[in-house]
Motif scaffolding. Sequence first.
Motif, PDB file in Angstrom:
ATOM      1  N   ARG A  29       0.910  -1.261   0.145  1.00 35.49           N
ATOM      2  CA  ARG A  29      -0.009  -0.106   0.026  1.00 35.49           C
ATOM      3  C   ARG A  29       0.929   1.196   0.059  1.00 35.49           C
ATOM      4  N   SER A  54     -10.923  10.495 -11.248  1.00 39.32           N
ATOM      5  CA  SER A  54     -11.303   9.024 -11.051  1.00 39.32           C
ATOM      6  C   SER A  54     -12.800   8.635 -10.610  1.00 39.32           C
ATOM      7  N   GLY A  56     -13.566   5.506  -9.637  1.00 35.18           N
ATOM      8  CA  GLY A  56     -13.448   4.335  -8.818  1.00 35.18           C
ATOM      9  C   GLY A  56     -13.326   3.015  -9.606  1.00 35.18           C
ATOM     10  N   THR A  57     -13.298   3.043 -10.830  1.00 41.50           N
ATOM     11  CA  THR A  57     -12.932   2.016 -11.631  1.00 41.50           C
ATOM     12  C   THR A  57     -11.717   1.309 -11.557  1.00 41.50           C
ATOM     13  N   ALA A  58     -11.473  -0.034 -11.179  1.00 35.97           N
ATOM     14  CA  ALA A  58     -10.250  -0.635 -10.630  1.00 35.97           C
ATOM     15  C   ALA A  58      -9.295  -0.599 -11.510  1.00 35.97           C
ATOM     16  N   GLY A  59      -7.938   0.068 -11.679  1.00 35.35           N
ATOM     17  CA  GLY A  59      -7.022   0.050 -12.600  1.00 35.35           C
ATOM     18  C   GLY A  59      -7.054   1.130 -13.260  1.00 35.35           C
ATOM     19  N   ALA A  61      -7.144   5.600 -13.512  1.00 34.65           N
ATOM     20  CA  ALA A  61      -6.994   6.937 -12.746  1.00 34.65           C
ATOM     21  C   ALA A  61      -6.985   7.880 -13.734  1.00 34.65           C
ATOM     22  N   THR A  80      -5.925  -5.954 -18.018  1.00 37.91           N
ATOM     23  CA  THR A  80      -5.477  -7.268 -17.742  1.00 37.91           C
ATOM     24  C   THR A  80      -6.498  -8.276 -18.192  1.00 37.91           C
ATOM     25  N   ARG A  89       0.007  -1.541 -19.109  1.00 40.30           N
ATOM     26  CA  ARG A  89      -0.398  -0.091 -18.483  1.00 40.30           C
ATOM     27  C   ARG A  89      -0.384   0.904 -19.649  1.00 40.30           C
ATOM     28  N   THR A 116      -9.451  -2.868 -23.243  1.00 43.20           N
ATOM     29  CA  THR A 116     -10.371  -2.153 -22.181  1.00 43.20           C
ATOM     30  C   THR A 116     -10.595  -0.619 -22.258  1.00 43.20           C
ATOM     31  N   GLN A 194       0.535 -11.619 -10.985  1.00 41.03           N
ATOM     32  CA  GLN A 194       0.596 -10.528 -10.453  1.00 41.03           C
ATOM     33  C   GLN A 194       0.813  -9.595 -11.671  1.00 41.03           C
TER      34      GLN A 194
END
Length: 229
Positions: A29, A54, A56-59, A61, A80, A89, A116, A194
């Motif tokens: 973190r 942002s 709140g969508t994961a991944g 910003a 992903t 990324r 995505t 990961q």
Amino acid sequence: MSELMSALLTGAIALAVVFHLAWLARASRNKAKAALAAEEASIHAVIPDAIDVSDGTAGVATWAGSWNGERAQVRTIVDTLATRKLPARWLSVSITEPVAVPGIFDMMMRPGSPTTFSNFDHLEHTLPKATDLPAEAVLRTDRRGVAFPQDVIAAHAGVFAEGRAKELLITPKGVRIVWLLAQADRARYGVFRQAAFGDARLDPALLEELLAAASSIRHAINQRERQAA
């Protein structure tokens, strides 16, 4: 060893594992916070009034602000999708000002799998391509029979000569360029699944270059339209 000692030893080991996992989570973190702070500093170096918008969508910003008097948006996206060999990324840079085009013009480099960050796969009509656009590019639009100033676009899309430029999207609402920032570490992803991107950072010089490219495309298209009128 007595049953009591064995139980105490097992408990101590379990407690040590719990503390270690907690330490790893805290370290992860802290590293993520430091990376985000560095990224925000890079964005503010180019877009001083940028704010985090942002959703709140994961991944994902997103920052919005103004650059050289034009509204701009910067977004980083972790892709992903299982169809990709490695997670990626992406950096999405947009000038969100009006453009004199009759519909959506979407140029995707080496399209091979869904993404995505784009609706390219949902555009129904493929455009014939001018010879001065990249050979690896495929062009699509949402409207049949429309024409776009491909010569003007090509003259201001020099960043697509580099292999990391992925998409150029032009709509009546703005211009967007998508750039590959990094791919996940192959070994770590293969073993632990990961999506770790190492020390890849957002370079202010790259951000400036992409904003300048998007802005120049917009201004060139609008100037051609004014001259034609």
